[in-house]
Design a protein around this motif. Structure first.
Motif, mmCIF file in Angstrom:
data_model
loop_
_atom_site.group_PDB
_atom_site.id
_atom_site.type_symbol
_atom_site.label_atom_id
_atom_site.label_comp_id
_atom_site.label_asym_id
_atom_site.label_seq_id
_atom_site.Cartn_x
_atom_site.Cartn_y
_atom_site.Cartn_z
ATOM 1 N N UNK A 199 67.460 -22.666 15.010
ATOM 2 C CA UNK A 199 66.012 -22.493 15.175
ATOM 3 C C UNK A 199 65.389 -23.261 16.330
ATOM 4 N N UNK A 200 66.125 -24.185 16.920
ATOM 5 C CA UNK A 200 65.587 -24.989 18.010
ATOM 6 C C UNK A 200 65.686 -24.281 19.363
ATOM 7 N N UNK A 201 66.516 -23.267 19.459
ATOM 8 C CA UNK A 201 66.842 -22.663 20.747
ATOM 9 C C UNK A 201 65.885 -21.523 21.092
ATOM 10 N N UNK A 202 65.363 -21.556 22.316
ATOM 11 C CA UNK A 202 64.454 -20.524 22.811
ATOM 12 C C UNK A 202 64.803 -20.239 24.273
ATOM 13 N N UNK A 203 65.522 -19.149 24.540
ATOM 14 C CA UNK A 203 65.944 -18.861 25.912
ATOM 15 C C UNK A 203 64.793 -18.622 26.881
ATOM 16 N N UNK A 204 63.584 -18.398 26.366
ATOM 17 C CA UNK A 204 62.444 -18.180 27.266
ATOM 18 C C UNK A 204 61.828 -19.488 27.749
ATOM 19 N N UNK A 205 62.220 -20.600 27.136
ATOM 20 C CA UNK A 205 61.683 -21.893 27.540
ATOM 21 C C UNK A 205 62.489 -22.450 28.713
ATOM 22 N N UNK A 206 61.830 -22.897 29.775
ATOM 23 C CA UNK A 206 62.571 -23.419 30.941
ATOM 24 C C UNK A 206 63.449 -24.616 30.583
ATOM 25 N N UNK A 207 64.602 -24.688 31.226
ATOM 26 C CA UNK A 207 65.550 -25.784 31.028
ATOM 27 C C UNK A 207 65.769 -26.494 32.356
ATOM 28 N N UNK A 208 65.717 -27.813 32.318
ATOM 29 C CA UNK A 208 65.956 -28.638 33.495
ATOM 30 C C UNK A 208 67.325 -29.297 33.331
#
Length: 292
Positions: free
Chosen positions: A49-58
């Motif tokens: 539930x923590x993972x959201x591929x639409x959220x930017x990753x640095x």
């Protein structure tokens, strides 16, 4: 009634009135960890539930946070071995999911999610290349220290979302230690290591609402003096922490949990894992303990 004062997260004094004796002196023991740099870290699929591929990753920030965690362990006197990351395996940074090591015996992992399956073989090769002669690869789904927590006496074993319950008996046979099965019920706390951690011999911290009614009763029987985490501390993955018997490395947001472990005589050590948490991980997920 005794007043006890200690420094809070921002060095502000905190004073507690306690009816029990002042917390005992805690003694650290040197540990050894296996870690994997997040060189290929990203969130490109959803398996918790923590993972959201639409959220930017640095990825650079994730690497900086991982490096700070590694340096924290080394500053505390612990030893860190490093396995090479592999392209296409963005969650390999969470090394705790790929092996359980007790007294030199190794039980490898078998991931439930196909996206992570290849990680297990890379860690198996690392163990064989680094002198571990007894490496057992499981037949049942088993996400290693994600769901297996060694207390020094029992192997607490989680199930409900990832690890097959039949893997618990497999772990007992492979590692030769008594296993206590625990049922997880909240999908946010999909692994045991985001709902519970060991502080010292016979002392744990955990979030009861992550467990079934029967498992809560088992934990109360085994650990009547356990630290009980708040919902807020669980929600920032504060229980994905690492203790050496004195120092407790935990996410910087877990302030209530830090206050409670300090009251018990431990020294909280804060780290920022905000970027790694976007994949559902924290300090413990990044740290496989090598108990030789």
């Amino acid at each position: 009634m005794t007043s006890v004062s200690f420094a809070g997260p921002g060095d502000e004094p905190i004073v507690l009135d306690v009816a029990t004796p002042v917390a005992q002196v805690r003694v650290p023991t040197t540990r050894r960890y296996l870690m994997c740099p997040p060189a290929y870290f990203t969130v490109e699929y959803v398996i918790n539930p923590w993972m959201d591929p639409t959220e930017p990753i640095d990825t650079a920030l994730a690497m900086a946070q991982w490096t700070a965690l590694k340096e924290t362990y080394e500053r505390l006197g612990h030893h860190v071995s490093v396995i090479d990351p592999q392209p296409g395996l963005p969650d390999m940074v969470f090394s705790a999911n790929s092996g359980t090591v007790i007294e030199g015996r190794v039980l490898g992992s078998r991931f439930r999610a196909p996206q992570r399956a290849a990680e297990a073989e890379h860690f198996r090769r690392w163990f064989l290349a680094n002198g571990y002669g007894r490496v057992v690869m499981p037949e049942r789904t088993n996400e290693a220290e994600g769901d297996f927590t060694w207390t020094g006496k029992y192997l607490l074993a989680g199930t409900g979302f990832r690890t097959d319950p039949l893997a618990h008996s497999e772990a007992q046979e492979a590692l030769g230690v008594p296993v206590i099965s625990l049922q997880l019920t909240d999908p946010r706390y999909y692994h045991l290591d985001v709902a519970l951690f060991v502080l010292a011999d016979d002392l744990i911290a955990y979030y009861p609402e992550a467990f079934s009614t029967g498992s809560r009763e088992v934990l109360r029987r085994l650990f009547p003096d356990a630290v009980i985490a708040t919902a807020e501390d669980a929600a920032c993955l504060g229980l994905n922490a690492v203790s050496d018997g004195r120092h407790v490395v935990l996410p910087v947001e877990a302030t209530s949990l830090a206050d409670e472990v300090a009251r018990r005589g431990f020294e909280p050590v804060f780290v920022d894992v905000s970027e790694l948490r976007k994949s559902g991980g924290g300090p413990k997920c990044c740290s496989m303990e090598l108990r030789d």
